[in-house]
Enzyme design. Structure first.
Site: not given
Ligand code: UD1
Ligand code: CA
Length: 500
Positions: A10-12, A17, A107, A145, A233, A391
């Site tokens: 999950l990386a949506a 923050r 993620g 949770g 976060n 150069n």
């Protein structure tokens, strides 16, 4: 372990923050994005397929997923309606589930290790559970949770912070977010998850209660190393996790036979490779894909990014990028190695030397105060102090090629393109604009002229004049000696106005 494992990452989420234009999961920790670390751990489970749920800034996150897992399925979640919704979107994007096990991870947990995921999936499958929770016992469970167990210790539910009773809030066993499912159960449970809760979200964690209600087994396994499932976060947490990961990487290399004098000021990226008996001195950062060979000593105060340091080499107070230092070569102190620098075995890039696109072959030396750009310096050649490889003509870059065992004088300028043959030499202050044949000595400075008595005529009354007079016995211009009263030399120079 099953050979039918689907991993959903999950990386949506937005990661507001972080206050960043870079998506949260792409922020780096030890040279790799947080998402990259997670996908690295996921790959270790040898999944049949990986589904990444992307949403916020998916134009940046999606290509990054494919860099790490080229055949990953991307599931687009337009609105983040909760973890349960995210997994539903993932399953739809994958075209449904065909049995086996489904592992869900986030993620943004960079310390996660593949071995922990493997052990968790293996345990879940051996116990033949509908749902397994990778839990953790934490001192401050706020925000997580909670894993609710009955009198027998069996898991009955996961209750989110905002939905928890005061008693439940005292529970210190938390859901890390990593869950394993029997695919058949998950497919049936997902459509039944509602959003009647404090946040109005579809909670994936509701699957626990659904499994219990169906009389299926649920279990939670606490991971001792809770930091592995900790997310970042904001940038303060990102730095904390970065420091912890660095500590782990440094410890791993010390156990593998690397001497690290000061672990607290040594920073090693995840992909760095160090051989046995390497020594790293304080204030050193080895970044990217840097590789250091046996017995090499790096530091103090050195930063090397994507560099290769050969066995037995010594690199002191140096900044390097995409450079190769050969075995037994020495670099620094105060060297700047830019991309394309290749120093051969036993060669030297010394103090206040900048190099770029430069092949300095075995045993060749550029010891002091020089710029070497777009150059080849042959084996055993020595470059004089204060040499500039010019150069760039203002339009294009050109190359200077110097042969083997040449000896160039101090303060030379090589105006590229130019070639200096094997065994050639140059005098001090030479400006080389034409090729120098092998074995020749090139001299470009004009013959020296001495204007006798110049100091006493042009700088009367100075300490310089006094010194000249004392040495030569010549008579000075006495009309000006009032300025020359200062005999300590320093005052005479600065106050006499003679310098202008
Ligand atoms: C979640 C868990 C909680 C657990 C905690 C661990 C649920 C309902 N809660 O809470 O039990 O203790 O993680 O950190 O699952 N995401 C999406 N799409 C969404 C929602 C979330 O991709 O619609 C992603 C987020 O980007 C994030 C992860 O899922 O990476 C977790 O989401 P987040 O909202 O942070 O969940 P928590 O409230 O922390
Ligand atoms: Ca979270």
């Amino acid at each position: 372990m099953t050979n039918n494992l689907t991993v959903i990452v999950l990386a949506a989420g937005g990661g507001t923050r972080m206050r960043s234009k870079t998506p949260k999961v792409l922020h780096p920790v030890c040279g790799r994005s947080m998402l990259g670390h997670v996908l690295h751990a996921v790959r270790a489970t040898e999944p049949r397929r990986v589904v990444a749920v992307v949403g916020h800034q998916r134009e940046l996150v999606a290509p990054h997923v494919h860099e790490h897992v080229p055949d990953a399925v991307l599931a687009v979640q337009e609105d983040q309606l909760g973890t349960g919704h995210a997994v539903r979107v993932a399953v739809e994007a994958a075209g449904g589930l065909d049995g086996g096990t489904v592992l869900v991870a986030y993620g943004d947990t960079p310390l996660l290790e593949g071995g922990s995921l493997r052990a968790f999936v293996a345990e879940h499958e051996a116990a033949e559970r509908a749902v397994s929770i990778l839990s953790g016992i934490v001192p401050t469970p706020f925000g997580y949770g909670r894993v609710v167990r009955d009198a027998d210790g069996d898991v009955v539910a996961i209750v989110e912070e905002k939905d928890a009773t005061p008693d439940q809030r005292d529970i210190r066993e938390i859901n890390s977010g990593i869950l394993a499912f029997d695919a058949g159960f998950l497919a049936e449970a997902l459509p039944r998850i509602g959003n009647d809760n404090a946040k109005g979200e579809y909670y994936l964690t509701d699957t626990v209660q659904l499994a219990r209600d169906a009389g299926l087994t649920v279990g939670a396994h606490p991971l001792d190393d809770v930091l592995q499932t900790e997310g970042a976060n904001d940038r303060a947490q990102l730095a904390e996790l970065g420091r912890e990961m660095n500590r782990r990487i440094v410890t791993r290399w010390m156990r593998a036979g690397v001497t690290v004098m000061d672990p607290a000021t040594t920073w090693l990226d995840a992909d760095v490779e160090l051989a046995q008996d390497v020594t790293i001195l304080p204030g050193t950062q080895l970044l990217g894909a840097t590789v250091v060979g046996e017995d090499a000593v790096v530091g103090p105060d050195t930063t090397l990014e994507d560099c290769e340091v050969g066995a037995g080499a010594r690199v002191v107070r140096t900044h390097g990028q995409l450079a190769v230092v050969g075995p037994d070569a020495t670099v620094g102190p105060f060297a700047y190695l830019r991309p394309g620098t290749r120093l051969g075995a036993g060669g030297k890039i010394g103090t206040f030397v900048e190099t770029k696109n430069a092949d300095i072959e075995a045993g060749a030396k550029v010891p002091h105060l020089s710029y070497v750009g777009d150059a080849t310096i042959g084996e055993g050649t020595n470059i004089g102090a204060g040499t500039i490889f010019a150069n760039y003509d203002g339009v294009a870059k050109h190359r200077t090629t110097i042969g083997r065992h040449a000896r160039t004088g101090s303060n030379n300028t090589f105006v590229a393109p130019v070639t200096i043959g094997d065994g050639a030499g140059t005098g001090a202050g030479t400006v080389v604009r034409r090729d120098v044949p092998a074995g020749a000595l090139a001299v470009s400075a004009g013959p020296q002229r001495d204007l006798e008595g110049w100091t006493l005529r042009k700088r009367p009354g100075t300490a310089q004049a006094a010194a000249a007079e004392a040495a030569t016995g010549a008579a000075g211009d006495t009309a000006h000696t009032e300025h020359g009263a200062d005999v300590d030399g320093v005052g005479g120079c600065s106050s006499g106005g003679a310098e202008s």
